[in-house]
Design a protein around this motif. Structure first.
Motif, PDB file in Angstrom:
ATOM      1  N   ARG A 109       0.824  -1.207   0.000  1.00 36.09           N
ATOM      2  CA  ARG A 109       0.000   0.000   0.000  1.00 36.09           C
ATOM      3  C   ARG A 109       0.865   1.267   0.000  1.00 36.09           C
ATOM      4  NH1 ARG A 109      -2.835  -3.864   2.467  1.00 36.09           N
ATOM      5  NH2 ARG A 109      -5.112  -3.924   2.126  1.00 36.09           N
ATOM      6  N   PRO A 110       0.364   2.346  -0.644  1.00 38.28           N
ATOM      7  CA  PRO A 110      -0.881   2.394  -1.408  1.00 38.28           C
ATOM      8  C   PRO A 110      -0.656   2.062  -2.881  1.00 38.28           C
ATOM      9  CG  PRO A 110      -0.013   4.605  -1.182  1.00 38.28           C
ATOM     10  CD  PRO A 110       0.949   3.692  -0.453  1.00 38.28           C
ATOM     11  N   ALA A 111      -1.678   1.491  -3.507  1.00 36.38           N
ATOM     12  CA  ALA A 111      -1.650   1.318  -4.951  1.00 36.38           C
ATOM     13  C   ALA A 111      -1.914   2.678  -5.597  1.00 36.38           C
ATOM     14  CB  ALA A 111      -2.709   0.301  -5.386  1.00 36.38           C
ATOM     15  N   GLN A 112      -1.492   2.838  -6.849  1.00 34.12           N
ATOM     16  CA  GLN A 112      -1.595   4.140  -7.520  1.00 34.12           C
ATOM     17  C   GLN A 112      -2.316   3.971  -8.858  1.00 34.12           C
ATOM     18  OE1 GLN A 112      -0.040   7.332  -6.542  1.00 34.12           O
ATOM     19  NE2 GLN A 112      -1.322   8.141  -8.197  1.00 34.12           N
ATOM     20  N   VAL A 141      -9.359   5.637   0.310  1.00 36.01           N
ATOM     21  CA  VAL A 141      -8.943   6.136  -1.002  1.00 36.01           C
ATOM     22  C   VAL A 141      -8.649   7.627  -0.918  1.00 36.01           C
ATOM     23  CG1 VAL A 141      -9.587   6.440  -3.421  1.00 36.01           C
ATOM     24  CG2 VAL A 141     -10.341   4.395  -2.173  1.00 36.01           C
ATOM     25  N   ARG A 142      -7.480   8.008  -1.410  1.00 34.98           N
ATOM     26  CA  ARG A 142      -7.130   9.430  -1.484  1.00 34.98           C
ATOM     27  C   ARG A 142      -7.307   9.892  -2.926  1.00 34.98           C
ATOM     28  NH1 ARG A 142      -1.414  10.388   0.300  1.00 34.98           N
ATOM     29  NH2 ARG A 142      -0.829  10.501  -1.897  1.00 34.98           N
ATOM     30  N   ASP A 177      -4.789   3.247   7.114  1.00 31.19           N
ATOM     31  CA  ASP A 177      -3.777   3.548   6.104  1.00 31.19           C
ATOM     32  C   ASP A 177      -4.432   3.715   4.740  1.00 31.19           C
ATOM     33  OD1 ASP A 177      -1.795   3.318   8.013  1.00 31.19           O
ATOM     34  OD2 ASP A 177      -1.494   1.173   7.631  1.00 31.19           O
ATOM     35  N   VAL A 178      -3.810   4.522   3.890  1.00 31.99           N
ATOM     36  CA  VAL A 178      -4.336   4.743   2.538  1.00 31.99           C
ATOM     37  C   VAL A 178      -4.093   3.497   1.700  1.00 31.99           C
ATOM     38  CG1 VAL A 178      -4.127   6.121   0.444  1.00 31.99           C
ATOM     39  CG2 VAL A 178      -3.949   7.217   2.689  1.00 31.99           C
ATOM     40  N   ASP A 179      -5.166   2.956   1.142  1.00 30.76           N
ATOM     41  CA  ASP A 179      -5.075   1.765   0.296  1.00 30.76           C
ATOM     42  C   ASP A 179      -4.809   2.118  -1.163  1.00 30.76           C
ATOM     43  OD1 ASP A 179      -5.960  -0.460   2.211  1.00 30.76           O
ATOM     44  OD2 ASP A 179      -7.600   0.982   2.408  1.00 30.76           O
ATOM     45  N   LEU A 180      -5.432   3.203  -1.611  1.00 27.25           N
ATOM     46  CA  LEU A 180      -5.371   3.543  -3.033  1.00 27.25           C
ATOM     47  C   LEU A 180      -5.311   5.055  -3.209  1.00 27.25           C
ATOM     48  CD1 LEU A 180      -5.669   2.592  -6.055  1.00 27.25           C
ATOM     49  CD2 LEU A 180      -8.144   2.882  -5.738  1.00 27.25           C
TER      50      LEU A 180
END
Length: 230
Positions: free
Chosen positions: A165-168, A188-189, A212-215
């Motif tokens: 993480r995070p995926a982009q 998601v951000r 935590d930010v996942d994506l």
């Protein structure tokens, strides 16, 4: 992770399209500032958009026909006009062809599945004058490039998992729409720049959402929209 590395090495339709826009801007700047005359080079810019259409056909393995074919046709006609092989009036006379192509796209949509499943760690989708839906089932999803020009594309990640993480995901919507479908608990951000367009997270409020930010979804939307849904 090997499939992810291969996906990153292959030029995407979005990469080619962006590169052509940058190249065109550089040529125009050189011409308007008088640094170097680029008028002859600018004559062949439409052929570069033909290249994008051909590459999109090859990248989709001929599964996405309508959009690339329209792009090739429009850019090809533009090139013929610029080189004085035909006139604008002659090209305009064939505008009903676009209506025929649109009708064929509707008919084809009735006879083949609209959702394409992939387990690649990295997902690419370039759509012009059409629509594509993809479902990613990778257990090590890392990200993707999504581009919609006068069309729409959707990436469903509800069956995917993120290892690091995070995926982009980079999303570009030009007179079109990009939808990213994710689990409701994902954090998601959204870092999309809207220019006379919109970007929104339309998911219902989740009772529990990951800390935590996942994506991270970045990019821009011009006369279009990028939407996160569940």
């Amino acid at each position: 992770m090997a499939s992810s590395n291969r996906s990153r090495r292959v030029p995407t339709g979005q990469l080619l399209f962006g590169g052509i826009i940058v190249l065109t801007g550089v040529l125009l700047l050189l011409e308007t500032t008088g640094v170097v005359s680029t008028r002859d080079a600018l004559l062949y810019v439409p052929s570069l958009f033909v290249l994008v259409g051909v590459w999109s056909l090859l990248q989709s393995r001929l599964r996405n026909l309508v959009g690339p074919v329209v792009l090739i046709g429009v850019a090809g006609a533009w090139q013929l006009v610029v080189l004085d092989y035909t006139t604008v009036d002659d090209v305009v006379a064939f505008w009903p062809v676009l209506v025929i192509v649109f009708g064929l796209s509707v008919l084809l949509g009735q006879y083949r599945s609209a959702v394409r499943e992939t387990n690649d760690d990295y997902t690419n989708s370039f759509v012009a004058f059409g629509g594509v839906e993809k479902r990613n089932t990778s257990t090590q999803f890392t990200g993707g490039d999504l581009t919609a020009i006068f069309g729409g594309t959707e990436l469903d990640l509800r069956d995917a998992a993120i290892a690091d993480r995070p995926a982009q995901v980079n999303a570009v919507a030009l007179f079109g729409g990009v939808d990213v479908v994710v689990p409701r608990e994902w954090n998601v951000r959204l870092d999309v720049l809207p220019v006379l367009g919109g970007a929104s997270d339309d998911r219902a409020r989740a009772e529990h959402r990951n800390e935590d930010v996942d994506l991270v979804v970045s990019g821009f939307a011009a006369f279009g929209g990028v939407t996160i849904t569940d």
